[in-house]
Structure formats: C-alpha cells, structure tokens
Motif scaffolding. Structure first.
Motif: not given
Length: 309
Positions: A135-136, A206-207, A209, A228-229, A231, A256
């Motif tokens: 997921t990230g 994914g996200e 960080f 991805g996104v 953060r 975060i």
C-alpha cells in the motif's frame, strides 16, 4: 575454474543452538538455486586451483553481516561454529576458506556488479512470499562514515547541528507495511536526498512517505511517473490564523511521520547490529557492495517475522 565439492561428510552436529535454528530457517526462506545460478559465472576459467563454491561464499558474507565479523573473524568462526558450517554447506571436519578467499570473492562480486543483482534476486523472492498487499513506500537516506578520510570517492557533509562526516549516503526505498528494503542507491555523502530519491522508487509505490528533504517537483514528478502519490512532510503552511495553520501542519505531518519512522528502525539495525556505522573498505563500488550485502542480509532476517509460524 572448477569448484570444490563440499559437504560430503556428515553435516550432523547434534541439536542446533537457538542461533543455529535461526540459520536453519534462513536456509529455507528462499529458493537458493537462482542465486547460485547468478554466482556461477564468477569463476569461468577451467584452469587453476578449484575455487570455493560461490553460493557457500555468498552465504558466508551474509553471516559476516549478521554477526558484524571481519574477514579474519569470519574465517575463524567458520572453523569453530557448527551452525555456520551447516548454513554454508561445509561438513563438520572439512577445511573452510581463509581470509584471503573472502577478499578475492568480494572483489569478483564487485568487478561483475553482482552485489546489486543478488540483492534484487533475493528481494524479489521475499516480496513474492510476503502475505501483505503493498500500500505504500518509505523513502529516506542515511550517512555512513567512510573507512578513511583519505577515501577520494567519499565526501564531507554536515547536517544541521551535527559534526561534519566524511563518507557516503545510502538511499533506501522500503515497503511501508513489511519494512522490506526494495531499492538501494549509494552515493557520496554530499548528494541531496531529494535528488537521488527517484532512484529508489519501486514500480507502483502507492503512497510514498518521506521527510521534508524530499520536497520539490523533482521528487514529486518522479513519484507520479511511477504511479504513486507523494506524502512528504511539510515545514510550514500559509494561513491567516497562526493556531489554525499550525494545527493543519501538525495534522498533515503526523500520519507521514508515523509511517516513515519505521525506516529509522531499518537504519538502526544496519548500524547497531550489522556494523554499518562505518564502511569497511574504501571506494564507492566497495561501499555500494557493503550496503547491498547489508540490505540483503536484513531482508532475509526480516522475512522470518513475516511468515506464519
């Protein structure tokens, strides 16, 4: 060059110790045949004295990371410790490599750039066996002191109020759920985190960080290009009301920091347990090999905690 044949005698050395049992589990955590296939080209010559089996040597280097051993100490441990012999495939009473054999083997790994390929091959298997769905991704970097301040390929860097350090920087992309390291890049210490960050982004991250060092369009565009996104922690926000603005800043940064704090545990393990407080050898290629071996050893140990009992 042909390979020595090892493990022909009995490998039985009684009931394994706790550490020996862990090594036995690590022996079965992946399929080692693809790893052995990657290593076979190391000794292409048919002439000369038979070489130690490359897979046994690679496993020995992993032992050196897990137990923070120099080449000399590794050679001594292989002579004495049954669990080490069993993990590498050596029988109870047969000869084991001397220190110089590890020096030559590591030199051959670096010459053929196999350290990175081995890390990728091991990590690919471990990711495939992980139970969780990705997921990230956590992205961060850590500074590692050089073996010598005379190392021409290291660089000086000073971070905030800390003293200046001469060395290299390990940039890492790790799965936010499993904490498996997915990508590694090693640079001189003066390379900015955000500049090298795109190099350690996996596909479909994914996200993502990251701390405030990764602010800017260079990293954000790279994250978007991978699907991805971003953060990224912020250092400030605009607003007319100070209290309300600070509350928004804290609300943005808290989740975060909660996720990316896990990457600090990775670096802590590398430095406190695996001897990566300082590089063992000089030069960027050797520094890259040491970090790749450390990341490979870390992922293998980490994977034991991800498997059902």
């Amino acid at each position: 060059m042909s390979h020595r044949v090892i493990g022909q005698e009995s490998l039985d050395a009684g009931s394994p110790s706790r550490s020996g049992a862990t090594l036995d589990r690590l022996s079965s955590v992946i399929d080692w045949q693809p790893i052995e296939a990657l290593l076979l080209p190391l000794y292409p010559s048919a002439k000369g004295e038979p070489a130690w089996p490359p897979l046994a040597m690679f496993r020995a280097l992993l032992l050196a990371v897990w137990h923070d051993l120099s080449d000399v100490k590794l050679a001594e441990a292989l002579e004495d410790r049954a669990s080490f012999r069993r993990f590498c495939g050596f029988a109870v009473h047969e000869a084991t490599p001397e220190r110089t054999a590890f020096v030559r083997f590591r030199r051959a790994l670096i010459a053929q750039s196999l350290d990175g390929r081995l890390f990728e091959a091991v990590t690919k298997q471990l990711k495939a066996r992980a139970i969780t769905v990705k997921t990230g991704t956590m992205v961060d970097a850590t500074i590692i002191a050089s073996a010598s301040k005379d190392d021409d390929e290291g660089r000086w860097v000073k971070h905030q109020s800390r003293r200046a350090v001469h060395g290299f920087k390990a940039h890492v992309g790790a799965d936010a759920d499993t904490a498996l390291v997915e990508a590694v890049s090693v640079t001189p210490a003066n390379i900015h985190d955000g500049r090298e960050g795109p190099a350690v982004l996996p596909d479909d991250p994914g996200e993502v960080f990251a701390d405030s060092a990764y602010r800017g369009q260079h990293f954000a565009q790279a994250v978007r290009a991978k699907g991805g996104v971003a953060r990224v922690a912020a250092t400030g926000m605009w607003g007319r009301d100070e209290a309300e603005t600070l509350a928004r800043l804290a609300a943005w940064n808290a989740p975060i920091q909660r996720v990316r704090a896990r990457v600090e545990k990775i670096f802590g393990t590398w430095k406190r347990s695996y001897g990566l407080r300082r590089m063992r050898w000089r030069g960027l290629a050797r520094a890259r090999a040491q970090v790749h071996l450390t990341a490979t050893a870390y992922n293998l140990k980490r994977s034991l905690h991800l498997q059902p009992v």
